[in-house]
Design an enzyme around this catalytic site. Structure first.
Site, short mmCIF file in Angstrom:
data_model
loop_
_atom_site.label_atom_id
_atom_site.label_comp_id
_atom_site.label_asym_id
_atom_site.label_seq_id
_atom_site.Cartn_x
_atom_site.Cartn_y
_atom_site.Cartn_z
N ALA A 78 0.87 -1.18 0.00
CA ALA A 78 0.00 0.00 0.00
C ALA A 78 0.90 1.22 0.00
CB ALA A 78 -0.88 -0.03 1.24
N GLY A 121 0.70 -5.00 1.15
CA GLY A 121 -0.59 -5.06 0.47
C GLY A 121 -0.49 -5.73 -0.90
N GLU A 144 5.43 -5.15 6.90
CA GLU A 144 4.77 -4.06 7.64
C GLU A 144 5.35 -3.82 9.02
OE1 GLU A 144 3.22 -6.45 5.95
OE2 GLU A 144 1.46 -5.69 4.90
N1 DAK Z 1 4.59 3.08 -0.92
C1 DAK Z 1 4.95 4.23 -1.54
N2 DAK Z 1 6.00 4.33 -2.36
C2 DAK Z 1 6.75 3.23 -2.56
C3 DAK Z 1 6.45 1.99 -1.95
C4 DAK Z 1 5.31 1.94 -1.08
N3 DAK Z 1 4.89 0.82 -0.50
N4 DAK Z 1 7.37 1.09 -2.33
C5 DAK Z 1 8.21 1.74 -3.17
N5 DAK Z 1 7.83 3.02 -3.30
C6 DAK Z 1 8.47 4.07 -4.13
C7 DAK Z 1 9.75 4.58 -3.51
O1 DAK Z 1 9.46 5.55 -2.53
C8 DAK Z 1 10.43 5.17 -4.71
O2 DAK Z 1 9.83 6.39 -5.04
P1 DAK Z 1 10.72 7.68 -5.47
O3 DAK Z 1 11.60 7.96 -4.29
O4 DAK Z 1 11.50 7.21 -6.66
O5 DAK Z 1 9.74 8.77 -5.77
C9 DAK Z 1 10.06 4.18 -5.82
O6 DAK Z 1 8.88 3.52 -5.38
C10 DAK Z 1 11.12 3.12 -6.06
O7 DAK Z 1 11.42 2.50 -4.83
P2 DAK Z 1 12.90 2.38 -4.24
O8 DAK Z 1 13.75 3.51 -4.71
O9 DAK Z 1 12.76 2.19 -2.78
O10 DAK Z 1 13.40 1.05 -4.95
P3 DAK Z 1 14.44 0.00 -4.42
O11 DAK Z 1 14.68 -0.93 -5.55
O12 DAK Z 1 15.61 0.69 -3.81
O13 DAK Z 1 13.68 -0.79 -3.24
C11 DAK Z 1 11.84 -1.95 -2.20
C12 DAK Z 1 12.61 -1.57 -3.52
C13 DAK Z 1 10.56 -2.67 -2.59
C14 DAK Z 1 12.72 -2.87 -1.38
C15 DAK Z 1 11.54 -0.64 -1.42
O14 DAK Z 1 10.94 0.28 -2.29
C16 DAK Z 1 10.63 -0.87 -0.24
O15 DAK Z 1 11.09 -1.38 0.80
N6 DAK Z 1 9.37 -0.50 -0.38
C17 DAK Z 1 8.41 -0.55 0.69
C18 DAK Z 1 7.96 -1.95 0.92
C19 DAK Z 1 6.95 -2.04 2.06
O16 DAK Z 1 7.31 -1.72 3.20
N7 DAK Z 1 5.74 -2.46 1.77
C20 DAK Z 1 4.68 -2.55 2.76
C21 DAK Z 1 3.94 -1.24 2.82
S1 DAK Z 1 2.65 -1.25 4.07
C22 DAK Z 1 -5.01 -1.57 4.23
C23 DAK Z 1 -4.71 -2.58 3.37
C24 DAK Z 1 -3.38 -2.89 3.12
C25 DAK Z 1 -2.38 -2.20 3.75
C26 DAK Z 1 -2.70 -1.19 4.62
C27 DAK Z 1 -4.02 -0.88 4.88
N8 DAK Z 1 -6.37 -1.22 4.48
C28 DAK Z 1 -7.44 -1.91 3.74
C29 DAK Z 1 -6.74 -0.21 5.39
C30 DAK Z 1 -1.01 -2.55 3.43
C31 DAK Z 1 0.06 -1.93 3.97
C32 DAK Z 1 1.37 -2.05 3.32
O17 DAK Z 1 1.53 -2.64 2.28
#
Ligand code: DAK
Length: 270
Positions: A78, A121, A144
């Site tokens: 997300a 997500g 998360e």
């Molecule tokens: N959200 C926003 N932006 C994201 C993102 C995310 N989850 N994942 C990546 N990006 C963006 C980065 O900020 C970057 O943007 P710019 O800086 O270029 O503008 C771009 O995508 C490229 O990412 P990276 O530069 O970080 O790329 P890398 O290859 O270095 O790293 C990575 C890739 C996947 C390891 C890294 O981007 C990362 O760790 N991303 C976050 C992964 C994460 O923590 N995911 C879980 C998020 S929490 C709900 C339902 C579901 C949810 C919540 C509520 N409800 C129904 C209420 C779910 C929650 C989640 O998923």
């Protein structure tokens, strides 16, 4: 959001900003398309996805749906930017579970075709699908915990049911990512293929399913999903009623007649 009454005439497939869609050989294909953010699921993307899925679910020409991303990411979760400053009240008012619940209730089979990141997500969205085909490069995970939260769209439940308590607990508590090969060995996904083949393989699976009688496919999907929220006794009862019901379908007559006449059946979805 489009209501359950959507018809084939009230949607313009080219109008979406965050998804790309197409229809071929009775399969609907939806590609998440926010590549600069690794397909992070923001609210407009979710809205478009649900609108399109709902339309495909009601379009009789479509019999199976493939959901995919791009080579680098299915979806990296997300959109963290949208959640960073949100309060519980903001989250309640956004009422995003309406969208997730709608996906869960799509009748047609959903095949996820995954390459690259399927995190948070994104992993939950994949697990909401009915089958998963992954490229060798796919990386799954529920990270998360690293953000101070926990999976919120079914991750703790679906992952645990698929891979068992010990593994799910470790994955959810550490946030460690896991590979497509591990996902396969643990029973989370259906197949791992080289990266150049993952979408083709998913389409082939979808096409095979699309060649089956649609009403029986729908009943079969419902019956298998019943396993997750009912006792064996009630599940068997549900399956039995669905089985009897199919004897009222024209496709059952056609399927059995075709077998006896030694020819291929022509299913009409009636
Ligand atoms: N959200 C926003 N932006 C994201 C993102 C995310 N989850 N994942 C990546 N990006 C963006 C980065 O900020 C970057 O943007 P710019 O800086 O270029 O503008 C771009 O995508 C490229 O990412 P990276 O530069 O970080 O790329 P890398 O290859 O270095 O790293 C990575 C890739 C996947 C390891 C890294 O981007 C990362 O760790 N991303 C976050 C992964 C994460 O923590 N995911 C879980 C998020 S929490 C709900 C339902 C579901 C949810 C919540 C509520 N409800 C129904 C209420 C779910 C929650 C989640 O998923």
């Amino acid at each position: 959001m489009t209501s359950a009454m959507s018809t084939s005439t009230d949607i313009d497939l080219k109008s979406f900003q965050f998804i790309l869609t197409s229809v071929e050989d009775h399969i609907g294909i939806i590609q998440l398309n926010r590549p600069d953010k690794l397909n992070a699921i923001n609210m407009p993307l979710m809205e478009e996805l649900v609108k399109c899925l709902t339309w495909m679910d009601h379009n009789e020409d479509i019999r199976c749906i493939v959901l995919t991303g791009n080579e680098r990411a299915f979806a990296a979760g997300a959109d963290i930017e949208q959640m960073a400053s949100a309060t519980p009240v903001d989250m309640i008012l956004r009422d995003q579970f309406v969208y997730w619940d709608r996906i869960r209730k799509i009748h047609k089979p959903l095949v996820a075709a995954i390459s690259g990141y399927a995190l948070g997500g994104g992993c939950e969205l994949a697990m909401t699908c009915d089958m998963i085909i992954a490229s060798e490069t796919a990386k799954f995970g529920q990270p998360e915990i690293n953000l101070g939260v926990i999976p919120g769209a079914g991750g703790t439940q679906r992952l645990t049911r698929a891979v068992g308590k010990a593994r799910a607990m470790e994955l959810v508590l550490t946030g460690n990512l896991f590979t497509a090969q591990q996902a396969l060995e643990w029973g989370l996904i259906n197949k791992v293929v080289p990266v150049e083949l993952y979408l083709e393989e998913a389409k082939n699976l979808a096409k095979t399913i699309a060649s089956k009688p649609p009403i029986a496919v729908r009943m079969a999907k419902e019956s298998v999903l019943k396993t997750f929220d009912t006792s064996l006794e009630s599940g068997l009862e549900f399956e039995r009623k669905a089985f009897y019901l199919l004897f009222a379908s024209q496709d059952k007559n056609e399927g059995m007649k075709a077998f006896l006449e030694k020819r291929q059946p022509e299913f009409q979805g009636r």
